[in-house]
Write a protein that holds these residues in place. Structure first.
Motif, PDB file in Angstrom:
ATOM      1  N   PHE A  50       0.847  -1.196   0.000  1.00 37.34           N
ATOM      2  CA  PHE A  50       0.000   0.000   0.000  1.00 37.34           C
ATOM      3  C   PHE A  50       0.879   1.242   0.000  1.00 37.34           C
ATOM      4  O   PHE A  50       1.817   1.357   0.798  1.00 37.34           O
ATOM      5  CB  PHE A  50      -0.908  -0.014   1.238  1.00 37.34           C
ATOM      6  CG  PHE A  50      -2.272   0.566   0.988  1.00 37.34           C
ATOM      7  CD1 PHE A  50      -3.046   0.132  -0.068  1.00 37.34           C
ATOM      8  CD2 PHE A  50      -2.782   1.554   1.819  1.00 37.34           C
ATOM      9  CE1 PHE A  50      -4.314   0.659  -0.302  1.00 37.34           C
ATOM     10  CE2 PHE A  50      -4.051   2.082   1.604  1.00 37.34           C
ATOM     11  CZ  PHE A  50      -4.820   1.631   0.540  1.00 37.34           C
ATOM     12  N   GLU A  51       0.575   2.189  -0.903  1.00 41.84           N
ATOM     13  CA  GLU A  51       1.394   3.392  -1.036  1.00 41.84           C
ATOM     14  C   GLU A  51       0.774   4.564  -0.277  1.00 41.84           C
ATOM     15  O   GLU A  51      -0.447   4.664  -0.151  1.00 41.84           O
ATOM     16  CB  GLU A  51       1.538   3.769  -2.524  1.00 41.84           C
ATOM     17  CG  GLU A  51       2.169   2.697  -3.397  1.00 41.84           C
ATOM     18  CD  GLU A  51       3.638   2.470  -3.087  1.00 41.84           C
ATOM     19  OE1 GLU A  51       4.291   3.409  -2.592  1.00 41.84           O
ATOM     20  OE2 GLU A  51       4.133   1.357  -3.335  1.00 41.84           O
ATOM     21  N   TYR A  52       1.649   5.451   0.192  1.00 44.51           N
ATOM     22  CA  TYR A  52       1.208   6.660   0.886  1.00 44.51           C
ATOM     23  C   TYR A  52       1.884   7.867   0.248  1.00 44.51           C
ATOM     24  O   TYR A  52       3.093   8.037   0.360  1.00 44.51           O
ATOM     25  CB  TYR A  52       1.558   6.599   2.377  1.00 44.51           C
ATOM     26  CG  TYR A  52       0.807   5.522   3.117  1.00 44.51           C
ATOM     27  CD1 TYR A  52      -0.442   5.763   3.668  1.00 44.51           C
ATOM     28  CD2 TYR A  52       1.365   4.244   3.253  1.00 44.51           C
ATOM     29  CE1 TYR A  52      -1.137   4.754   4.327  1.00 44.51           C
ATOM     30  CE2 TYR A  52       0.680   3.234   3.907  1.00 44.51           C
ATOM     31  CZ  TYR A  52      -0.571   3.496   4.446  1.00 44.51           C
ATOM     32  OH  TYR A  52      -1.247   2.503   5.087  1.00 44.51           O
ATOM     33  N   SER A  53       1.098   8.674  -0.444  1.00 43.77           N
ATOM     34  CA  SER A  53       1.610   9.886  -1.078  1.00 43.77           C
ATOM     35  C   SER A  53       1.344  11.054  -0.140  1.00 43.77           C
ATOM     36  O   SER A  53       0.228  11.556  -0.045  1.00 43.77           O
ATOM     37  CB  SER A  53       0.914  10.107  -2.432  1.00 43.77           C
ATOM     38  OG  SER A  53       1.330  11.326  -3.012  1.00 43.77           O
ATOM     39  N   MET A  54       2.395  11.461   0.557  1.00 40.85           N
ATOM     40  CA  MET A  54       2.255  12.582   1.494  1.00 40.85           C
ATOM     41  C   MET A  54       3.629  13.192   1.728  1.00 40.85           C
ATOM     42  O   MET A  54       4.646  12.504   1.730  1.00 40.85           O
ATOM     43  CB  MET A  54       1.630  12.123   2.824  1.00 40.85           C
ATOM     44  CG  MET A  54       2.367  11.008   3.551  1.00 40.85           C
ATOM     45  SD  MET A  54       1.432  10.427   4.994  1.00 40.85           S
ATOM     46  CE  MET A  54       2.667   9.400   5.830  1.00 40.85           C
ATOM     47  N   GLY A  55       3.627  14.507   1.875  1.00 40.45           N
ATOM     48  CA  GLY A  55       4.878  15.229   2.047  1.00 40.45           C
ATOM     49  C   GLY A  55       5.234  16.007   0.794  1.00 40.45           C
ATOM     50  O   GLY A  55       5.171  15.480  -0.318  1.00 40.45           O
ATOM     51  N   MET A  56       5.588  17.300   1.003  1.00 40.08           N
ATOM     52  CA  MET A  56       5.916  18.174  -0.110  1.00 40.08           C
ATOM     53  C   MET A  56       7.234  18.884   0.188  1.00 40.08           C
ATOM     54  O   MET A  56       7.987  18.467   1.066  1.00 40.08           O
ATOM     55  CB  MET A  56       4.757  19.137  -0.369  1.00 40.08           C
ATOM     56  CG  MET A  56       3.459  18.396  -0.709  1.00 40.08           C
ATOM     57  SD  MET A  56       2.039  19.460  -1.071  1.00 40.08           S
ATOM     58  CE  MET A  56       1.580  20.015   0.558  1.00 40.08           C
ATOM     59  N   SER A  57       7.509  19.959  -0.548  1.00 39.76           N
ATOM     60  CA  SER A  57       8.816  20.606  -0.451  1.00 39.76           C
ATOM     61  C   SER A  57       9.222  20.938   0.987  1.00 39.76           C
ATOM     62  O   SER A  57      10.373  20.755   1.367  1.00 39.76           O
ATOM     63  CB  SER A  57       8.838  21.889  -1.297  1.00 39.76           C
ATOM     64  OG  SER A  57       8.830  21.587  -2.670  1.00 39.76           O
ATOM     65  N   GLY A  58       8.291  21.427   1.789  1.00 34.01           N
ATOM     66  CA  GLY A  58       8.650  21.900   3.119  1.00 34.01           C
ATOM     67  C   GLY A  58       8.631  20.868   4.226  1.00 34.01           C
ATOM     68  O   GLY A  58       9.141  21.135   5.325  1.00 34.01           O
ATOM     69  N   ASP A  59       8.062  19.692   3.970  1.00 36.16           N
ATOM     70  CA  ASP A  59       7.901  18.747   5.081  1.00 36.16           C
ATOM     71  C   ASP A  59       8.117  17.288   4.682  1.00 36.16           C
ATOM     72  O   ASP A  59       7.703  16.382   5.402  1.00 36.16           O
ATOM     73  CB  ASP A  59       6.510  18.902   5.699  1.00 36.16           C
ATOM     74  CG  ASP A  59       5.376  18.708   4.689  1.00 36.16           C
ATOM     75  OD1 ASP A  59       5.648  18.254   3.555  1.00 36.16           O
ATOM     76  OD2 ASP A  59       4.215  19.007   5.041  1.00 36.16           O
ATOM     77  N   TYR A  60       8.771  17.049   3.539  1.00 40.56           N
ATOM     78  CA  TYR A  60       8.844  15.663   3.063  1.00 40.56           C
ATOM     79  C   TYR A  60       9.687  14.756   3.966  1.00 40.56           C
ATOM     80  O   TYR A  60       9.420  13.556   4.070  1.00 40.56           O
ATOM     81  CB  TYR A  60       9.337  15.602   1.606  1.00 40.56           C
ATOM     82  CG  TYR A  60      10.780  15.969   1.373  1.00 40.56           C
ATOM     83  CD1 TYR A  60      11.806  15.056   1.583  1.00 40.56           C
ATOM     84  CD2 TYR A  60      11.115  17.230   0.894  1.00 40.56           C
ATOM     85  CE1 TYR A  60      13.125  15.387   1.345  1.00 40.56           C
ATOM     86  CE2 TYR A  60      12.435  17.572   0.644  1.00 40.56           C
ATOM     87  CZ  TYR A  60      13.441  16.655   0.873  1.00 40.56           C
ATOM     88  OH  TYR A  60      14.751  16.993   0.634  1.00 40.56           O
ATOM     89  N   GLU A  61      10.696  15.332   4.632  1.00 39.94           N
ATOM     90  CA  GLU A  61      11.520  14.486   5.505  1.00 39.94           C
ATOM     91  C   GLU A  61      10.692  13.966   6.678  1.00 39.94           C
ATOM     92  O   GLU A  61      10.782  12.783   7.048  1.00 39.94           O
ATOM     93  CB  GLU A  61      12.748  15.267   5.991  1.00 39.94           C
ATOM     94  CG  GLU A  61      13.722  15.594   4.865  1.00 39.94           C
ATOM     95  CD  GLU A  61      14.986  16.288   5.340  1.00 39.94           C
ATOM     96  OE1 GLU A  61      15.219  16.327   6.565  1.00 39.94           O
ATOM     97  OE2 GLU A  61      15.735  16.798   4.489  1.00 39.94           O
ATOM     98  N   GLN A  62       9.863  14.831   7.257  1.00 34.18           N
ATOM     99  CA  GLN A  62       8.980  14.403   8.342  1.00 34.18           C
ATOM    100  C   GLN A  62       7.961  13.390   7.841  1.00 34.18           C
ATOM    101  O   GLN A  62       7.627  12.420   8.530  1.00 34.18           O
ATOM    102  CB  GLN A  62       8.261  15.615   8.942  1.00 34.18           C
ATOM    103  CG  GLN A  62       7.488  15.303  10.212  1.00 34.18           C
ATOM    104  CD  GLN A  62       8.372  14.807  11.345  1.00 34.18           C
ATOM    105  OE1 GLN A  62       9.391  15.403  11.653  1.00 34.18           O
ATOM    106  NE2 GLN A  62       7.980  13.688  11.951  1.00 34.18           N
ATOM    107  N   ALA A  63       7.473  13.598   6.619  1.00 34.57           N
ATOM    108  CA  ALA A  63       6.494  12.670   6.043  1.00 34.57           C
ATOM    109  C   ALA A  63       7.089  11.272   5.888  1.00 34.57           C
ATOM    110  O   ALA A  63       6.418  10.267   6.143  1.00 34.57           O
ATOM    111  CB  ALA A  63       6.015  13.190   4.687  1.00 34.57           C
TER     112      ALA A  63
END
Length: 263
Positions: free
Chosen positions: A212-225
């Motif tokens: 199962f894939e989880y697409s979450m996290g963008m430029s400012g928070d991808y490391e936390q995601a």
């Protein structure tokens, strides 16, 4: 001599130097690898480079570096860029999709996934268009609303099981890869909510959590995601630079939905 000719053939050309976009992708990939390694994360994390409002030439530079997963937020942009750019690009659509634009989307041969399916109506429309166009399988993700912001779309977490059940039962041309969210900036709780929705779906429907894939996290928070379980991050401005919306010829409807599909 033959030896000198051999050396000449394999001399690096100045044209082989990394573009600024290639360098940016390389840097983010290194950051991802660092987070994954440091925290013992076993699942692969896919970077989706989002070229929203940027010309096809800039996406081509990312392609020339070797990247293949690119995302777009607007229907007209993904239609035009997919026609112009190499056909082995894996296109991710991550913007709001209206039912009357489904045919255009399904017609893109190398569309990899539509990440923003959030209603039964949209799922049914996409499935019908696949049948009409003889497209065997279309990958989709269910967009889940994980924040209280009015500008964000998505199915409510408590309604996600019913939507997932409908898609897997009635939409035979759609394959649900996982879940996507556009969380509130700086709110890690949004990532936790999405993972919990996925966990509940897994228990209810017998889904292998490793599939199962989880697409979450963008430029400012991808490391936390990534730390919260993201397997796909969507990065635009850190790769392509700040966006200039005066260059984008949106339809009126797409402009209204701009805020909910930031990356």
């Amino acid at each position: 001599s033959q030896f000198c000719y051999f050396l000449l053939l394999f001399q690096p050309s100045v044209n082989m130097s990394l573009s600024a976009i290639g360098s940016a992708i390389q840097k983010i990939e290194a950051n991802i690898a660092g987070v994954v390694s440091t925290h013992g994360i076993t699942r692969q994390v896919q970077l989706v480079a989002v070229g929203k409002t940027k010309p096809a030439e800039m996406v081509q530079q990312g392609y020339d570096y070797g990247h293949r997963h690119f995302g777009e937020n607007y229907v007209e942009e993904i239609v035009s860029k997919s026609a112009e750019l190499p056909d082995d690009i894996k296109w991710h659509f991550i913007g709001h999709l209206q039912s009357n634009k489904c045919k255009k989307m399904v017609s893109i041969p190398n569309l990899y996934v539509i990440e923003t399916v959030d209603t039964v109506k949209l799922a049914d429309k996409l499935n019908n268009e696949c049948e009409k166009l003889n497209r065997d399988i279309l990958n989709i993700m269910i967009q889940v609303k994980t924040s209280v912001e009015n500008t964000k779309s998505g199915v409510l977490p408590e309604d996600c099981p019913d939507l997932y059940a409908h898609i897997t039962t009635n939409c035979t041309r759609l394959k649900c890869l996982g879940l996507m969210t556009i969380g509130e900036v700086g709110n890690v709780e949004c990532f936790k909510i999405l993972k919990n929705v996925g966990k509940n779906l897994g228990e209810k429907f017998g889904i292998d959590p490793e599939e199962f894939e989880y697409s979450m996290g963008m430029s400012g928070d991808y490391e936390q995601a990534i730390l919260e379980g993201s397997t796909q991050i969507r990065v635009g401005t850190q790769i392509f630079g700040a966006r200039d919306y005066t260059l984008k010829k949106n339809t009126e409807e797409e402009t209204k939905k701009e805020e909910e599909s930031k990356s």
